[in-house]
Write a protein that holds these residues in place. Structure first.
Motif, PDB file in Angstrom:
ATOM      1  N   UNK A  46       6.964  -4.967   0.841  1.00  0.00           N
ATOM      2  CA  UNK A  46       6.403  -5.602  -0.292  1.00  0.00           C
ATOM      3  C   UNK A  46       7.214  -5.910  -1.670  1.00  0.00           C
ATOM      4  N   UNK A  47       6.834  -6.875  -2.104  1.00  0.00           N
ATOM      5  CA  UNK A  47       7.506  -7.128  -3.474  1.00  0.00           C
ATOM      6  C   UNK A  47       6.436  -7.108  -4.541  1.00  0.00           C
ATOM      7  N   UNK A  48       6.731  -6.403  -5.515  1.00  0.00           N
ATOM      8  CA  UNK A  48       5.481  -5.744  -6.348  1.00  0.00           C
ATOM      9  C   UNK A  48       5.782  -6.345  -8.061  1.00  0.00           C
ATOM     10  N   UNK A  49       4.774  -6.821  -8.543  1.00  0.00           N
ATOM     11  CA  UNK A  49       4.745  -7.130  -9.913  1.00  0.00           C
ATOM     12  C   UNK A  49       4.859  -5.979 -10.776  1.00  0.00           C
ATOM     13  N   UNK A 258       7.502   0.602  -1.123  1.00  0.00           N
ATOM     14  CA  UNK A 258       6.915   0.531   0.492  1.00  0.00           C
ATOM     15  C   UNK A 258       8.006   0.330   1.056  1.00  0.00           C
ATOM     16  N   UNK A 259       8.024   0.927   2.314  1.00  0.00           N
ATOM     17  CA  UNK A 259       8.985   0.820   3.392  1.00  0.00           C
ATOM     18  C   UNK A 259       8.688  -0.474   4.048  1.00  0.00           C
ATOM     19  N   UNK A 260       9.741  -1.042   4.659  1.00  0.00           N
ATOM     20  CA  UNK A 260       9.410  -2.420   5.629  1.00  0.00           C
ATOM     21  C   UNK A 260       8.777  -1.688   6.699  1.00  0.00           C
ATOM     22  N   UNK A 285       0.135   2.258  -1.174  1.00  0.00           N
ATOM     23  CA  UNK A 285       0.820   3.548  -0.995  1.00  0.00           C
ATOM     24  C   UNK A 285      -0.012   4.587  -0.388  1.00  0.00           C
ATOM     25  N   UNK A 286      -1.217   4.439  -0.848  1.00  0.00           N
ATOM     26  CA  UNK A 286      -2.205   5.357  -0.361  1.00  0.00           C
ATOM     27  C   UNK A 286      -2.260   5.138   1.133  1.00  0.00           C
ATOM     28  N   UNK A 287      -2.585   4.114   1.343  1.00  0.00           N
ATOM     29  CA  UNK A 287      -2.839   3.500   2.855  1.00  0.00           C
ATOM     30  C   UNK A 287      -1.523   4.031   3.557  1.00  0.00           C
ATOM     31  N   UNK A 291      -1.636   7.043   6.797  1.00  0.00           N
ATOM     32  CA  UNK A 291      -1.117   6.700   8.132  1.00  0.00           C
ATOM     33  C   UNK A 291       0.254   7.504   8.554  1.00  0.00           C
ATOM     34  N   UNK A 292       0.804   8.326   7.540  1.00  0.00           N
ATOM     35  CA  UNK A 292       1.911   9.068   7.741  1.00  0.00           C
ATOM     36  C   UNK A 292       3.254   8.509   7.991  1.00  0.00           C
ATOM     37  N   UNK A 293       3.370   7.429   6.969  1.00  0.00           N
ATOM     38  CA  UNK A 293       4.891   6.977   6.852  1.00  0.00           C
ATOM     39  C   UNK A 293       5.274   6.765   5.288  1.00  0.00           C
ATOM     40  N   UNK A 294       6.563   6.461   5.335  1.00  0.00           N
ATOM     41  CA  UNK A 294       7.224   6.079   3.825  1.00  0.00           C
ATOM     42  C   UNK A 294       6.774   6.948   2.760  1.00  0.00           C
TER      43      UNK A 294
END
Ligand code: C2E
Ligand code: MG
Ligand code: MG
Ligand code: MG
Length: 294
Positions: A46-49, A258-260, A285-287, A291-294
């Protein structure tokens, strides 16, 4: 020195050369098969504002999972693909896959695709990009092509012409890894970029070194004055985030945000789209944590 080692060592040396050459050939052969064998996949980061923390889009990053070699990093296989001319086929697959994927996202989200300098110089580039856009049905202004400074090295008319044609189609152009290599502020004036990606090496030191901070601040300011979006690459800590936010950098990308991840992992996020069509960074980020990553 080779002389003093004697003929026995020369033999060992020769056989090492032989082994290396065999390995190089086998790597190339594996890479040529990778697409057909379904070993390639696009991950999306992700690219984030910086201010609203809304996701603006995702950068597509190519992954190669080889059954024996394991995961081979792009820094190893992209240069090989360029050398053996395979980058055209791979690059087209990446572009087609990324554009198709993006048609399933909310319309507010862009997709950024890396373009190799070899691809950029190809005669077929414009035709091939236009065809892929038409076939996928993706709105051209949702596609952002990331080019590196090495593209600008041959400062000929061809380079500018290609950029102008891509812009005329409605595609956005981002200058990747800005500040490394041969870029100059002058190149920002001569070429029609929409976005400057400030290289990770400056972000790494932005909180600890005055020179890195000064460069990030300067590039952000120049970008703003020239009407270009600036994005800081490789944000890993809250401190780095705060720092680039403070100097007015518009967007951020990095492990902190976020990780790729594979496209399938973006899937469940699409159901969490706001009424205004934006997905919030916090939810992502929550999601991801859930789901156990990043
Ligand atoms: P890039 O375009 O500058 O992509 C950003 C790289 O930084 C990615 O590495 C990404 O995984 C990594 N990264 C993102 N956030 C962070 C962070 O917070 N910390 C650190 N340490 N790294 C972060 P990746 O995926 O290994 O790709 C490396 C390079 O390979 C890319 O650099 C790009 O130049 C090239 N590449 C990747 N995919 C493609 C592709 O489809 N086509 C072409 N031509 N090149 C590609
Ligand atoms: Mg990139
Ligand atoms: Mg980059
Ligand atoms: Mg980079």
């Amino acid at each position: 020195e080779a002389k003093s080692l004697g003929s026995g060592n020369a033999c060992v040396f020769q056989s090492q050369m032989q082994t290396r050459l065999t390995e190089k050939k086998s790597f190339e052969a594996d890479l040529k098969q990778a697409l057909r064998n379904g070993e390639l996949e696009l991950f999306y980061q992700p690219q984030v504002n910086t201010i609203t923390r809304d996701i603006c889009g995702y950068e597509a990053l190519l992954r190669w999972f080889h059954p024996i070699r394991g995961q081979v990093p792009p820094s190893e296989f992209i240069p090989v693909a360029e050398n053996i001319g395979l980058i055209h086929e791979l690059g087209e697959w990446v572009l087609r896959t990324a554009c198709l994927e993006a048609t399933r996202w909310p319309r507010s989200l862009k997709v950024a695709v890396n373009l190799s300098p070899v691809q950029f110089r190809s005669r077929n580039l414009i035709q091939s990009v236009v065809t892929i856009l038409t076939q996928s049905g993706l709105d051209p202004n949702r596609l952002e092509l990331e080019i590196t400074e090495s593209v600008l090295l041959d400062k000929n008319e061809q380079t500018l012409d290609t950029l102008k044609k891509l812009k005329a189609v409605g595609i956005q152009i981002a200058m990747d890894d800005f500040g490394t290599g041969y870029s100059s502020l002058g190149s920002l004036r001569s070429f029609p970029f929409d976005k400057i990606k400030i290289d990770r090496s400056f972000i790494r030191d932005v909180t600890t070194r005055a020179d890195a901070f000064a460069i990030v601040e300067l590039v952000t300011g120049v970008g703003r004055s020239l009407g270009m979006t600036t994005i800081a690459e490789g944000i890993e800590t809250e401190e780095q985030f705060a720092c680039v936010k403070e100097v007015g950098c518009e967007q951020v990308q990095g492990y902190l945000m976020g990780m790729p991840v594979p496209a399938a992992r973006l899937e469940h996020l699409r159901q969490e789209v706001d009424s205004d069509g934006l997905i919030e960074y916090e939810r992502l980020v929550d999601a991801q944590a859930a789901s156990g990553s990043g």
